[in-house]
Write an enzyme that holds these catalytic residues in place. Structure first.
Site, PDB file in Angstrom:
ATOM      1  N   LYS A  22       0.853  -1.207   0.000  1.00 52.32           N
ATOM      2  CA  LYS A  22       0.000   0.000   0.000  1.00 52.32           C
ATOM      3  C   LYS A  22       0.883   1.249   0.000  1.00 52.32           C
ATOM      4  CE  LYS A  22      -1.626   1.637   4.067  1.00 52.32           C
ATOM      5  NZ  LYS A  22      -1.360   3.073   4.320  1.00 52.32           N
ATOM      6  N   ASN A  23       1.922   1.252   0.859  1.00 52.83           N
ATOM      7  CA  ASN A  23       2.724   2.468   1.049  1.00 52.83           C
ATOM      8  C   ASN A  23       3.723   2.724  -0.062  1.00 52.83           C
ATOM      9  OD1 ASN A  23       1.213   2.920   3.274  1.00 52.83           O
ATOM     10  ND2 ASN A  23       2.766   2.291   4.747  1.00 52.83           N
ATOM     11  N   CYS A 116      -4.254  12.227  12.555  1.00 52.15           N
ATOM     12  CA  CYS A 116      -5.063  11.006  12.577  1.00 52.15           C
ATOM     13  C   CYS A 116      -4.890  10.397  13.966  1.00 52.15           C
ATOM     14  CB  CYS A 116      -4.615  10.047  11.485  1.00 52.15           C
ATOM     15  SG  CYS A 116      -2.972   9.419  11.799  1.00 52.15           S
ATOM     16  N   ARG A 121       0.930  14.180  12.437  1.00 53.74           N
ATOM     17  CA  ARG A 121       1.278  13.985  11.015  1.00 53.74           C
ATOM     18  C   ARG A 121       1.621  15.326  10.336  1.00 53.74           C
ATOM     19  NH1 ARG A 121      -0.738   8.881   9.821  1.00 53.74           N
ATOM     20  NH2 ARG A 121       0.896   8.791   8.256  1.00 53.74           N
ATOM     21  N   ASP A 124       5.884  19.865   7.917  1.00 56.22           N
ATOM     22  CA  ASP A 124       6.856  20.973   7.852  1.00 56.22           C
ATOM     23  C   ASP A 124       8.116  20.595   7.066  1.00 56.22           C
ATOM     24  OD1 ASP A 124       6.959  19.219  10.172  1.00 56.22           O
ATOM     25  OD2 ASP A 124       8.782  20.298  10.702  1.00 56.22           O
ATOM     26  N   ASP A 305       4.873   0.447  11.853  1.00 50.76           N
ATOM     27  CA  ASP A 305       3.634  -0.164  11.348  1.00 50.76           C
ATOM     28  C   ASP A 305       3.471  -1.608  11.784  1.00 50.76           C
ATOM     29  OD1 ASP A 305       3.591   1.563   8.134  1.00 50.76           O
ATOM     30  OD2 ASP A 305       3.091   2.180  10.173  1.00 50.76           O
ATOM     31  N   ARG A 397      -8.682  -0.378   4.532  1.00 51.66           N
ATOM     32  CA  ARG A 397      -7.876   0.605   3.805  1.00 51.66           C
ATOM     33  C   ARG A 397      -6.567  -0.017   3.343  1.00 51.66           C
ATOM     34  NH1 ARG A 397      -7.265   6.239   6.657  1.00 51.66           N
ATOM     35  NH2 ARG A 397      -5.982   6.337   4.810  1.00 51.66           N
TER      36      ARG A 397
HETATM   37  C1  EPZ Z   1       4.440   6.756   6.040  1.00 51.24           C
HETATM   38  O1  EPZ Z   1       3.771   7.828   6.680  1.00 51.24           O
HETATM   39  C2  EPZ Z   1       3.442   5.613   6.032  1.00 51.24           C
HETATM   40  N1  EPZ Z   1       2.239   5.988   5.296  1.00 51.24           N
HETATM   41  C3  EPZ Z   1       3.066   5.231   7.461  1.00 51.24           C
HETATM   42  O2  EPZ Z   1       2.222   4.075   7.381  1.00 51.24           O
HETATM   43  C4  EPZ Z   1       4.331   4.845   8.225  1.00 51.24           C
HETATM   44  O3  EPZ Z   1       3.998   4.577   9.563  1.00 51.24           O
HETATM   45  C5  EPZ Z   1       5.326   6.018   8.166  1.00 51.24           C
HETATM   46  O4  EPZ Z   1       5.605   6.351   6.788  1.00 51.24           O
HETATM   47  C6  EPZ Z   1       6.647   5.669   8.849  1.00 51.24           C
HETATM   48  O5  EPZ Z   1       7.193   4.547   8.259  1.00 51.24           O
HETATM   49  C7  EPZ Z   1       2.268   5.952   3.930  1.00 51.24           C
HETATM   50  O6  EPZ Z   1       3.285   5.671   3.314  1.00 51.24           O
HETATM   51  C8  EPZ Z   1       0.979   6.301   3.230  1.00 51.24           C
HETATM   52  P1  EPZ Z   1       6.794  10.062   8.116  1.00 51.24           P
HETATM   53  P2  EPZ Z   1       4.448   9.309   6.656  1.00 51.24           P
HETATM   54  O7  EPZ Z   1       6.737  11.290   7.278  1.00 51.24           O
HETATM   55  O8  EPZ Z   1       5.127   9.539   5.364  1.00 51.24           O
HETATM   56  C9  EPZ Z   1       6.795  13.350  11.589  1.00 51.24           C
HETATM   57  C10 EPZ Z   1       0.280   2.799   7.709  1.00 51.24           C
HETATM   58  O9  EPZ Z   1      -0.288   2.287   8.689  1.00 51.24           O
HETATM   59  N2  EPZ Z   1       6.883  14.329  10.498  1.00 51.24           N
HETATM   60  O10 EPZ Z   1       7.986   9.180   8.048  1.00 51.24           O
HETATM   61  O11 EPZ Z   1       3.404  10.283   7.101  1.00 51.24           O
HETATM   62  C11 EPZ Z   1       5.444  12.657  11.618  1.00 51.24           C
HETATM   63  O12 EPZ Z   1       4.514  13.428  12.348  1.00 51.24           O
HETATM   64  C12 EPZ Z   1       0.854   4.199   7.824  1.00 51.24           C
HETATM   65  O13 EPZ Z   1       0.413   2.230   6.589  1.00 51.24           O
HETATM   66  C13 EPZ Z   1       7.056  15.658  10.811  1.00 51.24           C
HETATM   67  O14 EPZ Z   1       7.135  16.034  11.983  1.00 51.24           O
HETATM   68  O15 EPZ Z   1       5.520   9.148   7.828  1.00 51.24           O
HETATM   69  C14 EPZ Z   1       5.757  11.341  12.277  1.00 51.24           C
HETATM   70  O16 EPZ Z   1       5.749  11.505  13.682  1.00 51.24           O
HETATM   71  C15 EPZ Z   1       0.726   4.761   9.227  1.00 51.24           C
HETATM   72  N3  EPZ Z   1       7.130  16.570   9.799  1.00 51.24           N
HETATM   73  C16 EPZ Z   1       7.180  11.039  11.815  1.00 51.24           C
HETATM   74  O17 EPZ Z   1       7.717  12.284  11.340  1.00 51.24           O
HETATM   75  C17 EPZ Z   1       7.046  16.195   8.469  1.00 51.24           C
HETATM   76  O18 EPZ Z   1       7.144  17.067   7.586  1.00 51.24           O
HETATM   77  C18 EPZ Z   1       7.253  10.007  10.693  1.00 51.24           C
HETATM   78  O19 EPZ Z   1       6.495  10.497   9.635  1.00 51.24           O
HETATM   79  C19 EPZ Z   1       6.860  14.833   8.182  1.00 51.24           C
HETATM   80  C20 EPZ Z   1       6.782  13.912   9.203  1.00 51.24           C
END
Ligand code: EPZ
Length: 424
Positions: A22-23, A116, A121, A124, A305, A397
């Site tokens: 999915k990701n 969520c 999420r 920045d 995950d 989903r």
């Molecule tokens: C992706 O989310 C995945 N979703 C998530 O899977 C997965 O848990 C995550 O990567 C980590 O591996 C998809 O690919 C659709 P991040 P993403 O940006 O890209 C913070 C599932 O169940 N952050 O690596 O949103 C953020 O808040 C989902 O399949 C900032 O602060 O993850 C989080 O705490 C859940 N600022 C951390 O970094 C930013 O600009 C990791 O987020 C971006 C992120």
């Protein structure tokens, strides 16, 4: 609305095959926007998030045709650069169209993704990185409005944290920037490599994907390409834990075991017997699991995950352990649901202190999010009596045919319409 009813205690054995990740699939669909013409993506999971991303693309002017597990995405008529609120609010992964729209059209207007159940999420890092590439970003009225008055210019960008989404948006935007971009502290997940492979097939010039330093030589234009989505390592890990709970042997195929190294290492420490194959793993657990500490980290660390699923396995393991969630700030919500099933779990900040109990008892529970929902179904597999898992739209989903796949392993599991439920 549906619920899933599981009657626990059945021995599970047999084999399942996972779908495409999915990701990765959602980002590949967004990346297709970057080339005029029809790209074809195969091994696409049949899940509601793909339905929503298809609607987002159609809303931008693309045409999406779907047959079996393949998509044809014709982006010849993409003229709109706006991803509306009602779409992004349904699926925050829609933010992945931000980079492609800027690269293709020079402008994007995307609704701010909401938080969520697992955290705020933020985006920045996406925005700061895009600004380094010459993008001007205005945020207002719940929208991100990005323009490129001077075009996209390659730059050196260092991420504060190896964010998957930020790495992906920067990878896609920089592919069509003038000059060279270096992304430092980039995310290394296998889905990032899958996206880079697709972009390179489209004519991009990306190297280092999968390492903390990704280099991109911008090109003038990309062309459509064909790509097969990488196997879903998280779906695979979920069924491996089902095999451990149900005893096994269970063979999970359709993915690259090296993408789950840390999870497999932890499962071996728990006491599972694992046999690695080129495209999957066979798992069995012939005794009570042993408690093992885990802390989630960006890849190649233990994947966040897989945290809920692993916590479910630890809930009835022998001893005590600590599960530490380092990636999201609020990913323990579902622990309360496990406690309703008799688990002994105490949350202290971003640590979950687990004391293994001998058995969980079936109870009505709710899925707060996708992975937690799957973890509650796993809990039902080993619990005494029946477990009713509500809000299963979260699960659908990201898990294609989870009921059918677990039933094929011998689980006593069925999907029921909520309206027909008279309590369980
Ligand atoms: C992706 O989310 C995945 N979703 C998530 O899977 C997965 O848990 C995550 O990567 C980590 O591996 C998809 O690919 C659709 P991040 P993403 O940006 O890209 C913070 C599932 O169940 N952050 O690596 O949103 C953020 O808040 C989902 O399949 C900032 O602060 O993850 C989080 O705490 C859940 N600022 C951390 O970094 C930013 O600009 C990791 O987020 C971006 C992120």
């Amino acid at each position: 609305m549906h619920s899933i009813v599981v009657r626990g205690g059945r021995r599970l054995s047999g084999s399942v095959t996972v779908e495409g990740a999915k990701n990765s699939a959602l980002k590949l669909m967004a990346a297709a926007l970057m080339a005029r013409g029809t790209s074809r993506i195969s091994n696409v999971p049949d899940i509601t998030d793909v339905d929503i991303m298809s609607e987002v693309l159609v809303g931008l002017g693309a045409r999406v045709e779907r047959s079996d597990h393949s998509l044809g995405i014709d982006t010849g008529d993409v003229t709109s650069f706006e991803a509306p609120y009602e779409m992004v609010a349904r699926m925050r992964a829609s933010i992945s169209v931000l980079g492609p729209l800027i690269a293709r059209l020079g402008e994007a207007r995307v609704a701010m993704p909401g938080g969520c159940n697992i955290g705020s999420r933020k985006i920045d890092m996406h925005i700061r990185g895009l600004e380094a590439l010459g993008v001007e970003v205005e945020i207002g009225h719940g929208y991100i409005h990005a323009t490129t008055p001077g075009g996209l210019i390659g730059a050196d960008v260092t991420l504060d944290f190896p964010s998957v989404g930020a790495t992906e948006n920067l990878l896609m935007a920089s592919a069509l920037a003038k000059g060279r971009t270096v992304i430092e502290n980039a995310a290394r997940e296998p889905e990032i490599q899958d996206l880079a492979d697709f972009l390179n097939a489209m004519g991009a010039r990306i190297s280092g994907a999968g390492t903390p330093v990704i280099e991109v030589e911008g090109v003038e234009a990309l062309h459509p390409a064909e790509h097969r989505v990488v196997g879903d390592r998280i779906e695979a890990g979920t069924y491996l834990i089902a095999g451990a709970i149900g005893g096994g042997p269970v063979t999970v195929s359709g993915f690259n075991p090296t993408h789950l190294d840390m999870v497999l290492t932890k499962l071996e420490r728990v006491g599972c017997d694992l046999e690695r194959h080129p495209d999957g793993v066979t798992i069995a657990l012939h005794r009570r699991a042993s408690c093992v500490d885990v802390q989630t980290l960006p890849y190649p660390g233990f994947p966040t995950d897989m945290q809920p699923q692993f916590m479910t396995l630890m809930a009835t393991a022998d001893g005590s352990c600590v599960v530490t969630e380092n990636v999201f700030e609020n990913r323990f919500m579902f622990a309360d649901e496990l406690v309703r099933m008799g688990a002994d779990i105490r949350i202290e900040g971003h640590h979950a202190l687990i004391k293994g109990v001998t058995e969980l008892s079936g109870a009505p529970v709710r899925s707060p999010d996708l992975r937690a929902g799957a973890a509650l179904v796993l809990a039902g597999l080993g619990a005494d009596g029946e477990t009713l898992v509500g809000d299963t739209h979260h699960i659908e989903r990201g898990y294609e045919r989870i009921v059918e796949k677990l039933a094929s392993l011998g689980a006593d599991i069925r999907r029921v319409e909520d309206a027909t439920l008279k309590g369980v």
